[in-house]
Write an enzyme that holds these catalytic residues in place. Structure first.
Site, mmCIF file in Angstrom:
data_model
loop_
_atom_site.group_PDB
_atom_site.id
_atom_site.type_symbol
_atom_site.label_atom_id
_atom_site.label_comp_id
_atom_site.label_asym_id
_atom_site.label_seq_id
_atom_site.Cartn_x
_atom_site.Cartn_y
_atom_site.Cartn_z
ATOM 1 N N LYS A 59 41.476 21.738 27.112
ATOM 2 C CA LYS A 59 42.108 22.489 29.156
ATOM 3 C C LYS A 59 41.779 21.196 30.070
ATOM 4 O O LYS A 59 41.248 20.539 30.051
ATOM 5 C CB LYS A 59 40.824 23.571 29.179
ATOM 6 C CG LYS A 59 40.070 24.775 27.954
ATOM 7 C CD LYS A 59 40.852 25.787 28.447
ATOM 8 C CE LYS A 59 41.409 26.233 30.144
ATOM 9 N NZ LYS A 59 40.106 27.009 30.337
ATOM 10 N N HIS A 107 58.256 40.505 43.762
ATOM 11 C CA HIS A 107 57.446 41.236 42.331
ATOM 12 C C HIS A 107 57.106 40.706 41.601
ATOM 13 O O HIS A 107 56.645 41.393 40.754
ATOM 14 C CB HIS A 107 58.035 42.604 42.568
ATOM 15 C CG HIS A 107 58.563 43.653 43.195
ATOM 16 N ND1 HIS A 107 57.849 44.863 43.825
ATOM 17 C CD2 HIS A 107 59.794 43.235 43.682
ATOM 18 C CE1 HIS A 107 58.444 44.443 45.017
ATOM 19 N NE2 HIS A 107 59.660 44.223 45.043
ATOM 20 N N SER A 128 37.138 21.563 30.587
ATOM 21 C CA SER A 128 36.471 22.603 29.847
ATOM 22 C C SER A 128 35.100 21.965 29.857
ATOM 23 O O SER A 128 34.946 21.019 29.131
ATOM 24 C CB SER A 128 36.198 23.524 29.078
ATOM 25 O OG SER A 128 36.107 24.389 28.735
ATOM 26 N N GLU A 164 42.546 27.004 42.999
ATOM 27 C CA GLU A 164 41.903 28.037 42.443
ATOM 28 C C GLU A 164 40.624 27.623 43.979
ATOM 29 O O GLU A 164 40.015 29.164 44.343
ATOM 30 C CB GLU A 164 40.851 27.962 41.200
ATOM 31 C CG GLU A 164 42.081 28.091 40.029
ATOM 32 C CD GLU A 164 41.450 27.942 38.961
ATOM 33 O OE1 GLU A 164 41.960 28.181 37.325
ATOM 34 O OE2 GLU A 164 40.451 27.980 39.103
#
Length: 461
Positions: free
Chosen positions: A282, A155, A276, A289
């Site tokens: 970043k 979980h 970025s 992804e």
């Protein structure tokens, strides 16, 4: 003039021509189409349906066409509709009337079924190799991280301590099942459909087994109606591909989570991360992804083909032309994801200290405390309740189980002794779990060795 124009009194409308054509995507099967045609021509000559010299001329012409296509000297046209008729048109232009004999005892229906099976068999072999490469990386990383302790989760809540090696080996097992699914799919793809004609076979005396052996198929299709209208093998491949992508997506998701400052378990290599355009600090796990995102694309390919096939009466229907783009996209997407996943994972830097620190938080050793009490003679259900109260006691005071004083433990349960602290050590928690398939170092080492043997067996086939 169309190769099928005899029945028609009008030229095909340009809109019809563009809408009907599949050459834009089925052109990738030109090698398979030529290979199948060479085998078909050889069989026709063997059976006396065409002359030996005609066969030689046809095969010579087909080989020249293949070479010219590879060199970019020939261009496919929409007017010829698909890869089959483009190549046949090239052949007739090259060798004349004899080229028209190639299509004897053959339909585009059984021809495309053959090409698809030949194409997919080759792609499955390549994909299997890419999966095995990724599994090899997982085994190497597991071998390097047998003693890297991390929190296991359920979980997304910290549950029990495990090793990074054990965690990575879970993905090895997922990919093992994917390889087995792919091998099963290969078996059902390995049927030779040529000789089925449009739907009802042919009156010519064909030797289908000769063609089967020439093309390296294990079996013949058993029913001509089914052979030309079956796309189960493509559906099964896309089903395999969807499950494989789900597995890749799960690991990609974990890498994304672990890359966050909140987790801090892994850092992606600069070569496999991006920045970025506005935020200079970043470093984004974009490849992971994208793999996660492309999973939905492969699911879509499966659903698209299932939907195409769901209401089709026997035998072939033009709807089935829609099989190729979904299948090709599924193949391409899986290959690209596997190709990038392996080096991305291989170069990732796992932060051992952060992982072990994470394992020491969240009361991951609570179950071990319950086991300790069971070994002292307390029934497990009672031990569970005692540990639950102990955890609550710690939460209210902002301390861990290791930080509790022995008198505090005694105040909750008199069975607890000084040896409890040794039992609560997270490394020893992992080491005690020696059950087969568990995370104890000796079990993980055995799993790695078994995985290496399995991998070697798959590569030698």
């Amino acid at each position: 003039m169309k190769l099928w124009s005899g029945r028609f009194t009008k030229n095909t409308d340009k809109l019809t021509e563009d809408f009907n054509a599949s050459i834009a995507f089925d052109c990738r099967m030109y090698k398979q189409d030529i290979k199948g045609s060479i085998a078909h021509a050889s069989m026709l000559a063997k059976q006396g349906i065409i002359k030996e010299e005609e066969k030689e001329l046809i095969i010579k012409g087909l080989k020249e066409i293949e070479k010219e296509l590879e060199e970019g000297k020939l261009e496919f046209t929409v007017e010829a509709e698909d890869v089959h008729m483009n190549i046949e048109t090239f052949l007739i232009q090259k060798i004349g009337e004899v080229g028209k004999k190639l299509h004897t005892a053959r339909s585009r229906n059984d021809q495309v079924a053959l090409d698809l099976r030949l194409y997919l068999k080759e792609e499955m072999e390549e994909i299997k190799g890419l999966i095995l490469d990724l599994q090899e990386t997982l085994l190497i990383l597991a071998g390097e991280h047998i003693d890297t302790i991390m929190p296991g989760y359920t979980h997304l809540q910290k549950a029990q301590p495990v090793s990074l090696a054990h965690h990575l080996l879970a993905y090895f097992e997922m990919l093992r099942r994917d390889v087995e699914r792919l091998e099963d799919c290969y078996k059902r793809t390995d049927y030779m459909p040529l000789g089925s004609g449009a739907l009802a076979g042919t009156s010519f005396d064909l030797d289908r087994d000769f063609v089967r052996e020439k093309l390296g198929f294990a079996w013949l299709t058993r029913n001509s109606l089914d052979a030309v209208s079956d796309r189960d093998f493509a559906l099964e491949f896309l089903s395999f591909a969807s499950i494989l992508m789900m597995h890749l997506s799960r690991l990609a998701e974990e890498l994304v989570l672990w890359s966050t400052e909140e987790f801090g378990f892994v850092e992606m290599d600069d070569a496999f991360a991006t920045g970025s355009s506005i935020m200079p600090q970043k470093k984004n796990p974009d490849l992971a992804e994208l793999i996660r995102g492309k999973t939905g694309r492969v699911y879509g390919d499966l659903i698209a083909l299932l939907t195409v096939m769901k209401g089709l009466p026997l035998a072939y229907n033009k709807d089935m032309q829609e099989d190729k783009e979904a299948l090709f996209d599924g193949v391409d997407t899986v290959k690209k994801c596997l190709l990038v996943f392996n080096p991305m994972l291989k170069t990732a830097k796992f932060k051992k200290e952060n992982m072990e620190k994470g394992a020491k938080g969240g009361f991951t050793n609570a179950t071990d405390l319950a086991d300790y009490l069971v070994n002292k003679g307390l029934p497990f259900r009672d031990a569970h309740e005692v540990v639950g109260r102990t955890v609550l006691y710690c939460i209210e005071r902002g301390i861990s189980l290791e930080e509790m004083e022995l008198p505090e433990y005694k105040g909750i349960c008199s069975l607890i002794e000084e040896d409890v602290y040794d039992y609560l050590d997270v490394r020893k928690c992992v080491a005690r779990r020696k059950v087969k398939g568990g995370p104890a170092p000796e079990q993980v080492k055995a799993a790695i060795e078994e995985g290496k043997m399995w991998l070697e067996g798959k590569r030698s086939v």
